[in-house]
Scaffold this active site. Sequence first.
Site, short mmCIF file in Angstrom:
data_model
loop_
_atom_site.label_atom_id
_atom_site.label_comp_id
_atom_site.label_asym_id
_atom_site.label_seq_id
_atom_site.Cartn_x
_atom_site.Cartn_y
_atom_site.Cartn_z
N ASP A 1 0.83 -1.20 0.00
CA ASP A 1 0.00 0.00 0.00
C ASP A 1 0.87 1.26 0.00
O ASP A 1 1.53 1.57 0.99
CB ASP A 1 -0.89 -0.03 1.26
CG ASP A 1 -2.06 0.91 1.17
OD1 ASP A 1 -2.16 1.68 0.20
OD2 ASP A 1 -2.92 0.89 2.08
N ASP A 2 0.91 1.97 -1.14
CA ASP A 2 1.63 3.26 -1.24
C ASP A 2 3.15 3.12 -1.34
O ASP A 2 3.87 4.00 -0.88
CB ASP A 2 1.34 4.17 -0.04
CG ASP A 2 -0.04 4.80 -0.07
OD1 ASP A 2 -0.80 4.53 -1.01
OD2 ASP A 2 -0.35 5.56 0.86
N CYS B 1 -5.49 4.68 -3.77
CA CYS B 1 -5.70 3.30 -3.32
C CYS B 1 -6.93 2.63 -3.92
O CYS B 1 -6.82 1.63 -4.64
CB CYS B 1 -5.80 3.25 -1.80
SG CYS B 1 -4.38 3.94 -0.93
N ASP C 1 -0.11 -0.50 -5.09
CA ASP C 1 -1.27 0.11 -5.74
C ASP C 1 -0.94 1.46 -6.38
O ASP C 1 -1.57 1.87 -7.35
CB ASP C 1 -2.46 0.24 -4.77
CG ASP C 1 -2.09 0.86 -3.44
OD1 ASP C 1 -0.94 1.31 -3.25
OD2 ASP C 1 -2.98 0.90 -2.55
N ASN C 2 0.03 2.17 -5.83
CA ASN C 2 0.44 3.46 -6.40
C ASN C 2 1.81 3.82 -5.83
O ASN C 2 2.34 3.14 -4.95
CB ASN C 2 -0.57 4.57 -6.10
CG ASN C 2 -1.05 4.60 -4.66
OD1 ASN C 2 -2.17 4.18 -4.37
ND2 ASN C 2 -0.20 5.06 -3.75
#
Length: 523
Positions: free
Chosen positions: A57-58, A93, A327-328
């Site tokens: 995540d991130d 997200c 995700d990013n």
Amino acid sequence: MADPDPKGMSGGRSGGTSGHRRRGRPAALALLTALLTCCVRCAESVKQSNIILVLVDDQDVELGGMTPMKKTKELIGEAGATFVNAFTVTPLCCPSRSSILTGQYPHNHEVRNNSLSGNCSSVKWQQGPEAEAFPIYLSKQKYQTFFAGKYLNQYGRKDAGDVGHVPPGWDQWNALVGNSQYYNYTLSVNGKAEQHGDSYEKDYLTDLILNRSLRFLDDRSPQHPFFIMLAPPAPHSPWTAAPQYQKEFNNVQAPRDGSFDKPGKDKHWLLRQPVNPMLNSSVTYLDNAYRKRWQTLLSVDDMLEKLVKKLDSMNELNNTYIFYTSDNGYHTGQFSLPIDKRQLYEFDIRIPLLVRGPGIKPNQTIKAPVLNIDLASTFLDISGVNLSTVNVDGQSFLAQMAPSLRNGTARPFFLVEYTGEGNPTNPTCPKLGPGVSQCFPDCVCEDAVNNTYACVRTLDGKQNLQYCEFADNESFVELYNLTSDPHQLENIVKKVDPTILQAMNQRLIKLQSCVGDSCRDIK
């Protein structure tokens, strides 16, 4: 934890033989033995490969985000392929995760942001795109499916199915309610709420989802392939590292090169607002966040090592594809924005992507651009699904990893799109007016309703360009030549031949309305 629900699977094929004269019982036994051997070998040759996706995540890749992941780089990247041009199609997200699940651009799955009103895990999402997501197809291919970790930011809300909603296609379900946490959270375990506290041994989410996946591997049916998706909270805030890692990287600070603390003077409205140079308090804050993010990733690095060892002990490692991605991306001080994602620039849209598995030669560096909407197609390609029957915008990149298995082509253009969010009132920063969000105490805001944009990215042997249009009252346009300006310091929209702008605009118009095949066939 409940046991998986194994499904039936048809047996292997047997081949024919040419006729021979009988030569008594020994000859008949020899022939029978040969036939049985053939049947076993044929069955083995069509054994479906297992798939594991680890989705963090991130995690950025541009600012050194993979530096703590030494085991992952060795066990996944060096044992397989590292994609150096992997991108998310939207840097936030919930829309990004929705794109991964569906293989679609946000304008097709219609998840715009992290809110329920923005379609994040809404009833509309559940009745539409989620009902056609890749786990359903894997389940039809007799895969045993397991999910654990963060799903979508609004998952588990009472007004969107509560914890009782288990998306179709999953046999075992261990989903976090809401956004990333490390302690003190609720899980939906196969549709029932499970509360967790603050004990490291019992509750630390990164370790918990690993342990449950290992138990799933022990309990599964060995006759059928499996798909495991693990979505740990790291390195998302609140950046709570495991106790043994809380003193690591104490001398590390965020990178100071590239666009760090550079003014966004020729960029869209939101980038012209930050104080430049940044206040010392902002720099101290982002440096601390940078260190803590790395600390949380060490537990993810351990996760990958333990997964690989487990698969090896089961003799399944060589028949399992392992995907590692985010995700990013993320930024820490770029263009004087303290910390966040949501921007069109490389630090927010580039993501790590490492893959190992059958047919993938070790130590590959793959330059072909790959998008997170390609993951679903790739999983289904591996599983044997006919991709022409699936409604996806992405394409399988199995050919890029393992050319001997498939023939494929790289895409010349692709789309990045984002819908900005803002609050109707802004009492803490009245000078900026309404319509901003994600604001820091010094009134530097990371998002706004006019931070709504669509970009066409060109990345091939001839061009490395990014062209973006904003849906704001300025109709603002940004254009970057990333060959000569990799940090996107200069917006060259006023310096290029107008025919280039016209061509990019036409490609962007086509991409923004594309569906399925038309997303892959734009010239």
